[in-house]
Write a protein that holds these residues in place. Structure first.
Motif, PDB file in Angstrom:
ATOM      1  N   GLU A 147       0.984  -1.185  -0.134  1.00  0.00           N
ATOM      2  CA  GLU A 147       0.043   0.074   0.067  1.00  0.00           C
ATOM      3  C   GLU A 147       1.058   1.117  -0.073  1.00  0.00           C
ATOM      4  O   GLU A 147       0.532   2.265  -0.900  1.00  0.00           O
ATOM      5  CB  GLU A 147      -1.025   0.054   1.322  1.00  0.00           C
ATOM      6  CG  GLU A 147      -1.789   1.145   1.420  1.00  0.00           C
ATOM      7  CD  GLU A 147      -2.809   1.533   0.251  1.00  0.00           C
ATOM      8  OE1 GLU A 147      -3.246   0.483  -0.354  1.00  0.00           O
ATOM      9  OE2 GLU A 147      -3.379   2.602   0.082  1.00  0.00           O
ATOM     10  N   ALA A 148       1.864   1.369   0.945  1.00  0.00           N
ATOM     11  CA  ALA A 148       2.994   2.464   0.961  1.00  0.00           C
ATOM     12  C   ALA A 148       3.460   2.457  -0.304  1.00  0.00           C
ATOM     13  O   ALA A 148       3.722   3.669  -0.809  1.00  0.00           O
ATOM     14  CB  ALA A 148       3.878   2.242   2.131  1.00  0.00           C
ATOM     15  N   GLU A 149       3.879   1.489  -1.052  1.00  0.00           N
ATOM     16  CA  GLU A 149       4.461   1.542  -2.442  1.00  0.00           C
ATOM     17  C   GLU A 149       3.424   2.225  -3.421  1.00  0.00           C
ATOM     18  O   GLU A 149       3.972   2.863  -4.313  1.00  0.00           O
ATOM     19  CB  GLU A 149       4.774   0.408  -2.930  1.00  0.00           C
ATOM     20  CG  GLU A 149       6.086  -0.302  -2.400  1.00  0.00           C
ATOM     21  CD  GLU A 149       6.494  -1.818  -2.527  1.00  0.00           C
ATOM     22  OE1 GLU A 149       5.802  -2.349  -3.845  1.00  0.00           O
ATOM     23  OE2 GLU A 149       6.656  -2.520  -2.099  1.00  0.00           O
ATOM     24  N   ARG A 150       2.287   1.784  -3.269  1.00  0.00           N
ATOM     25  CA  ARG A 150       1.281   2.461  -4.390  1.00  0.00           C
ATOM     26  C   ARG A 150       1.045   3.923  -4.226  1.00  0.00           C
ATOM     27  O   ARG A 150       0.963   4.623  -4.879  1.00  0.00           O
ATOM     28  CB  ARG A 150      -0.089   1.518  -4.152  1.00  0.00           C
ATOM     29  CG  ARG A 150       0.022   0.193  -4.966  1.00  0.00           C
ATOM     30  CD  ARG A 150      -1.380  -0.595  -4.979  1.00  0.00           C
ATOM     31  NE  ARG A 150      -2.047  -0.569  -3.579  1.00  0.00           N
ATOM     32  CZ  ARG A 150      -2.429  -1.734  -3.196  1.00  0.00           C
ATOM     33  NH1 ARG A 150      -2.222  -2.982  -3.926  1.00  0.00           N
ATOM     34  NH2 ARG A 150      -3.079  -1.875  -2.239  1.00  0.00           N
ATOM     35  N   GLN A 151       1.059   4.332  -2.538  1.00  0.00           N
ATOM     36  CA  GLN A 151       0.783   5.711  -2.412  1.00  0.00           C
ATOM     37  C   GLN A 151       2.158   6.360  -3.034  1.00  0.00           C
ATOM     38  O   GLN A 151       1.868   7.502  -3.614  1.00  0.00           O
ATOM     39  CB  GLN A 151       0.826   5.628  -0.910  1.00  0.00           C
ATOM     40  CG  GLN A 151      -0.248   5.088  -0.082  1.00  0.00           C
ATOM     41  CD  GLN A 151      -1.675   5.662  -0.167  1.00  0.00           C
ATOM     42  OE1 GLN A 151      -1.749   6.753  -0.746  1.00  0.00           O
ATOM     43  NE2 GLN A 151      -2.666   5.031   0.128  1.00  0.00           N
ATOM     44  N   ALA A 152       3.227   5.738  -2.776  1.00  0.00           N
ATOM     45  CA  ALA A 152       4.727   6.562  -3.394  1.00  0.00           C
ATOM     46  C   ALA A 152       4.423   6.753  -4.777  1.00  0.00           C
ATOM     47  O   ALA A 152       4.726   7.906  -5.291  1.00  0.00           O
ATOM     48  CB  ALA A 152       5.504   5.871  -2.759  1.00  0.00           C
ATOM     49  N   GLU A 153       3.813   5.703  -5.467  1.00  0.00           N
ATOM     50  CA  GLU A 153       3.950   6.045  -6.823  1.00  0.00           C
ATOM     51  C   GLU A 153       3.047   6.851  -7.350  1.00  0.00           C
ATOM     52  O   GLU A 153       3.297   7.496  -8.262  1.00  0.00           O
ATOM     53  CB  GLU A 153       3.568   4.405  -7.502  1.00  0.00           C
ATOM     54  CG  GLU A 153       3.485   4.306  -9.040  1.00  0.00           C
ATOM     55  CD  GLU A 153       2.771   3.397  -9.602  1.00  0.00           C
ATOM     56  OE1 GLU A 153       2.296   2.585  -8.741  1.00  0.00           O
ATOM     57  OE2 GLU A 153       2.391   3.158 -10.833  1.00  0.00           O
ATOM     58  N   ALA A 154       2.028   7.071  -6.646  1.00  0.00           N
ATOM     59  CA  ALA A 154       0.772   8.014  -6.923  1.00  0.00           C
ATOM     60  C   ALA A 154       1.418   9.338  -6.808  1.00  0.00           C
ATOM     61  O   ALA A 154       1.358  10.447  -7.455  1.00  0.00           O
ATOM     62  CB  ALA A 154      -0.417   7.711  -6.301  1.00  0.00           C
ATOM     63  N   ARG A 155       1.989   9.586  -5.707  1.00  0.00           N
ATOM     64  CA  ARG A 155       2.565  10.799  -5.223  1.00  0.00           C
ATOM     65  C   ARG A 155       3.773  11.242  -6.302  1.00  0.00           C
ATOM     66  O   ARG A 155       3.624  12.598  -6.717  1.00  0.00           O
ATOM     67  CB  ARG A 155       3.009  10.741  -3.859  1.00  0.00           C
ATOM     68  CG  ARG A 155       1.972  11.291  -2.696  1.00  0.00           C
ATOM     69  CD  ARG A 155       2.710  11.902  -1.515  1.00  0.00           C
ATOM     70  NE  ARG A 155       3.700  10.849  -1.002  1.00  0.00           N
ATOM     71  CZ  ARG A 155       3.563   9.812  -0.169  1.00  0.00           C
ATOM     72  NH1 ARG A 155       2.191   9.478   0.224  1.00  0.00           N
ATOM     73  NH2 ARG A 155       4.411   8.960   0.178  1.00  0.00           N
ATOM     74  N   ASP A 156       4.680  10.347  -6.541  1.00  0.00           N
ATOM     75  CA  ASP A 156       5.526  10.462  -7.418  1.00  0.00           C
ATOM     76  C   ASP A 156       5.012  11.139  -8.801  1.00  0.00           C
ATOM     77  O   ASP A 156       5.509  11.965  -9.581  1.00  0.00           O
ATOM     78  CB  ASP A 156       6.577   9.371  -7.714  1.00  0.00           C
ATOM     79  CG  ASP A 156       7.325   9.194  -6.619  1.00  0.00           C
ATOM     80  OD1 ASP A 156       7.474   9.909  -5.740  1.00  0.00           O
ATOM     81  OD2 ASP A 156       7.883   7.974  -6.575  1.00  0.00           O
TER      82      ASP A 156
END
Lengths: 718, 718
Positions: free
Chosen positions: A687-696
């Protein structure tokens, strides 16, 4: 910003994030704490020297007395071949679990409680500790193992004598003879004494005739009965020479080598259940089935060749309870398994809650981590406190169990205390597990409903823990009766006036023994005075007095109402008792909660690391004050708390939860489950990876200058 | 003794058992009431003229405004081919449900809300009423039908225009085109406005390019996506001419005739879930998928050929909420389905509880019926009261929904009130259903855990009702915000002192509209005076004032704390709001409960049969006082109740439950479910038959003189 994606598994090394934490969290109190940096020494509002949890030492404390056994068991439960596969058909699941049981038999994991001379270790506490851990792999495996070794095998061990041990235990231990524990009947679950199955001694043939006299006396819900059971321990009314000596246990062969029922024996498959579908539960009935006299498990009652009955325990009532008492380990292990499942659920939900983001309440771009929402904290952190309390209480319970079953402390009083402790704790922890699994599931939204994230399967399996091995409400009523008995012993000759004036004496040491009332050194009514500051709520003595006072006050109130019962006809006395049933059960629950609180407090006292002790103290206070908040009306009505202080409890709980928030991840990490145990994608860091990808993505888009303009700002520009 | 086996099904004619009842129940109060004779005019202690429930007329009242539609639906749900088969594999279950949907399409059951000119009836209320009933047959069928016609179809209907209706609705209605409702994304559930999927207009080709920019923007949990979906309504950020106009809906073809995804479209199966496994939930993602400009469902926003955006609603925020508001029917129908499932569960558990016997508390031979135990009553009868309240509230909710969607009362204020009503009631009823199904399951012990007895399957399926179509906690927060807004409108220019002194004005009529605060005509603080007798608790005005006062008091308290928020920076304001979140959500819950209570009270008022009205009054009082008991601490702390009267509430609740006990079977029979709906062996009368057989066996044995002597009496004789 330090991102949680940097620590995708809870057990990975943690970066020191002091600077980031301090700069973010110092500004606006708990609500603004950055949850992604919850492991370093975080500045908590108003407390610049916030403590740090030592996860390693806390982990060791949570593992308890049989830590090594648990760690070995966790190696087993981390093995994929020992784990549940979601979505198997009932047949495939049953077959898989049976194969897993063969592994448990082969590696001796489930043999610790059996006699050393047969390859066991006479280690009762360790046996249960290792057994409980199996719930993490698959509750079906756990409970089917429990049927085989903890019920069927344990009945032969505890109710039989050496001839039975020699004859049956080796094949039971090796799983060469899978067996059922045929106690419950369709017509009688909780009231075992009233079962209908009979075992009538035939002096001519020196056999018992086992018989099911009517449909309600069919044995029901028996694990191993539908498919795998070759034999069973059957509980039946022992009748010889025209006298019914009450419920006794008999070893009965069920099926032949082909798996067909022997003559006179029949049964049905219970079919699909709400959970635990890896276990072949079924029904059994007996049509005048003859078994040798020696098949009576005769430790507590025997029949001679001529039909003469004898028993080392003269009273039929005491004999019955002694026999059933040997089977208390089922309740012990369910208590421990329920704690394990609660801990697992909270590890998943809190890990996810610390990574998942939703809504931009306090920022224009960054979404909030959901565990920063007060409501989300209120849903998970108090349940974490309860899980800690239940964990520590369980270890003390297990020590007590071990003392009784090893013979170290095995008086009648010890056994009764153990029974009461089991009846008090098993309901609380099993209900807590269901409540926690459900709240954790809802706290993870749709992801929580997907089977791969574990909650729904565990909840379905653990559902029945609330009603088997003793229905929770019936067990709590047993506790209440014990509390009433202890209470009335104090006042056997007292008049009602003396009773009302009585000021309880403190006896907190009795809590460790798991039974008896806790008495106060002072009149708790004084607590309501405004002289004491809100700070008093943090005082362990105040918490203890409030919790103890409620148990005693409720029991005293019921006892006063019930006082005339002894002079009433049976029916009216029963009606009078019934009028107090709900309150008595609530008092029993309060007693169990007090035992948990006492165990938690002892665990806090035993904590040497200062930071860990501080955080545990907050967590224990949250547990204790949470209990008081839940029953605030009682404290107000009975003058134990002023309205002012009652209100202070809720705001202090809010403060405690906010203080604990930065430590939530450490507190669940300390349960010590690895990704191989969690097996929940949402707790893997994905989930944190997905959030980071979206923020990037959005950051790059903004940087590119090609981001579409928001309609609202577009209007303004125009 | 009149045996319950004489009435094996709840709907069978009932013998008049006056004599037996009177002779048994007159003696020792509620605890001794004979539950097997709960349908005749039973003497309740202290009330020789106990009322009688008219099951037929009460049944009619419970069916509500669309009674005929419900009765027709119940004929459908009684058909075995429309019902769930327990234990099917996920694949088989999906296939079966899809076939059932074809039946629903063929017989028009699900077409009522569609336009008359396309074969529908423009009947929005009736459509939901008929749809809700499907939960009794199989929640998977209900929800998959809801996806097809209530979400996918309704989105085309409400967000599209006539060209879309003509083009798509016939195939949607006939199920020729099964479709998904692609709104939720992995990264955004509750916060729909923040979804990541984009639909960018390409003026060159006059197409929208639908695109998933990152993993968190995959569409997730979509029914019909994994297997059956040929098309979908996809929600995406509409971007044209460099401006993002926010979330809009697009009609997108997903699969070709072979069932393969079209180019650029991909997806995954969500696999096994905690329930609803007859639905093929899955994920979808789009890689620059081009669709014609006309595929924008353009009722609330359109893009011209040249890329110019236009909308009848100028404000992007209002436009977004208007679009989402057209989909409120999901919440309406979950509310109704949850009530139906609760009613079914209580019918099964109360029927069984009135037949099952365990322990011989007040007799030497006859075991007690478990529903005669106070604790058992406390577990089931208050939940029955809540189910009645939720039932009546739901019908009013549905009437309101119908008025808005039929255009009869369709102002902005009406739509906002409907939204608030939905957000208040859906959380309460769905949580209540889970709680009731679980308590009912536990109240039936091991039998409750067997799948054939319905509880576990229904509970597993309804689990997700708490978090889909709006997470319950998020919905309640919406209600709280509305309550705060209404409150602050009253005090827009008031100073804090005026605020604190404010005495609310009564406006109970607003409850019917389902929103807004309820105001009192008097200072509720006076209620705590001892001048009013305990009898006051029965006074509907007192109950209303207490319930209303708590909502208002909590909102006022939060509003006072939040008053400085408007002057704070955004982050601090968010933190301040967060500090009140838990209390605000509890206030919203209290508001929803008040709405249920008001609806229940109106239903009581509308009851003409005197006996039924009396019993319903007790049931309503139980509901209302139960709410007050649950929050007793608040009433005590805030001086709304004296300690004396607070204590009286619990004892009055005990009395109400005992009074209602003899009517429990009538009250569940009035829900109107036949054996074909219950489909639970334990509610079929089989338990009473087994009990009767066992009793006869023992009676015959005693009569034969060959009964074994009990060891205890044998000792005495010796």
């Amino acid at each position: 910003m330090v991102d949680t994606a940097q620590r995708p598994t809870p057990r990975s090394p943690k970066p020191n994030t002091t600077d980031a934490a301090a700069s973010k969290s110092g500004s606006s109190g708990a609500a603004a704490l950055d949850p992604s940096v919850n492991t370093g020494p975080i500045k908590v509002a108003g407390d610049p020297t916030a403590p740090h949890v030592n996860v390693e030492s806390l982990s060791r404390a949570l593992l308890g007395t049989w830590a090594d056994v648990r760690l070995a068991a966790r190696e087993l439960t981390a093995r994929p071949d020992m784990q549940r596969i979601e979505g198997l058909s009932m047949e495939d699941h049953r077959a898989r679990v049976f194969e897993q049981l063969k592994v448990l038999a082969a590696n001796g994991h489930v043999h610790r409680a059996f006699p050393t001379y047969l390859g066991g270790h006479d280690d009762h506490g360790g046996n249960i500790a290792g057994f409980e851990e199996l719930v993490i792999a698959d509750p079906s495996m756990q409970i089917k193992g429990g049927v085989q070794w903890g019920l069927f095998g344990a009945a032969v061990l505890h109710l039989g004598t050496k001839k039975h041990h020699d004859a049956y235990l080796p094949d039971i231990m090796s799983l060469a003879v899978p067996g059922a524990f045929a106690m419950t009947e369709i017509g009688h679950g909780s009231d075992v004494a009233s079962i209908g199955t009979t075992a009538t001694y035939d002096v001519e043939t020196e056999e018992f005739v086992v018989h099911t006299p009517f449909r309600a006396a069919w044995k029901e819900y028996l694990g191993n009965a539908a498919r795998d059971g070759i034999a069973a321990v059957v509980f039946a009314q022992l009748i010889t020479q025209g006298v019914n000596h009450g419920v006794h246990a008999f070893y009965v062969q069920l099926r032949d080598a082909t798996g067909a029922f022997l003559p006179g024996i029949g049964g049905e498959d219970d079919g699909l259940k709400g959970g635990l579908n890896g276990i072949d539960n079924g029904r059994l009935h007996f049509d005048n089935v003859r078994i040798p006299r020696e098949n009576l498990l005769n430790r507590y009652g025997d029949v001679a060749e001529d039909g003469t009955y004898s028993s080392p325990i003269a009273s039929p009532g005491r004999r019955f309870f002694t026999m059933l008492g040997t089977l208390v380990q089922g309740r012990v292990s369910l208590d421990g398994a329920a704690v394990a499942a609660s801990a697992l659920a909270l590890t998943i939900a809190i890990t996810y809650g610390g990574q998942r983001r939703q809504f931009t309440a306090g920022s224009d771009t960054d979404e909030e981590v959901i565990l920063d929402y007060q409501r989300h904290q209120r849903r998970l952190i108090p349940r974490l406190a309860t899980t800690y309390a239940a964990n520590f209480a369980h270890d003390e319970f297990l020590v007590k169990f071990d003392a009784v079953f090893s013979g170290k402390a095995d008086t009648d009083a010890d056994r009764q205390d153990l029974e009461t402790l089991a009846a008090a704790l098993k309901p609380l922890s099993t209900w807590h597990a269901l409540d926690t699994l459900q709240e954790a599931r809802e706290a993870c939204g749709g992801a929580g409903f997907i089977a791969e994230n574990r909650f729904v399967g565990l909840r379905a399996d653990l559902d029945v823990y609330a009603t088997f091995e003793g229905d929770n409400n019936v067990l709590l009523q047993l506790v209440a009766k014990r509390l009433l008995t202890d209470y009335s012993k104090q006042f056997a000759k007292a008049d009602p006036g003396a009773l009302a004036r009585y000021v309880f004496k403190q006896a907190t040491d009795r809590a460790y023994n798991g039974s008896g009332l806790h008495r106060l050194t002072q009149n708790v009514a004084d607590l309501g005075s405004t002289a004491r500051s809100i700070g008093a709520l943090r005082d362990i003595t105040v918490q203890r007095e409030l919790l103890t006072g409620r148990v005693e006050g409720m029991i005293a109130a019921a006892a006063t109402v019930l006082r005339p019962a002894s002079k009433l006809p049976k029916k009216q006395a029963a009606a009078l008792f019934n009028s107090q049933q709900n309150q008595l059960i609530e008092a029993a629950r309060a007693h169990g909660e007090l035992l948990q609180w006492e165990a938690f407090s002892r665990a806090v006292d035993a904590t040497t690391d200062a930071g860990t002790a501080q955080v545990l103290t907050w967590l224990r206070d949250l547990f204790g004050l949470g209990l008081i908040e839940k029953n605030l009306a009682w404290y107000l009505i009975n003058g134990r708390l002023s309205a002012q202080r009652a209100q202070a409890i809720t705001s202090y709980i809010d403060r405690l939860i906010a203080r604990l928030r930065p430590h939530a991840q450490d507190l669940v990490d300390s349960f010590g489950y690895s990704q191989a145990h969690l097996r929940a994608p949402i707790a893997s860091g994905i989930e944190a990876e997905r959030q980071a990808e979206a923020r990037d993505y959005y950051a790059n888009l903004r940087a590119s200058g090609e981001a579409p303009v928001d309609e609202k700002s577009h209007h303004k520009k125009k």
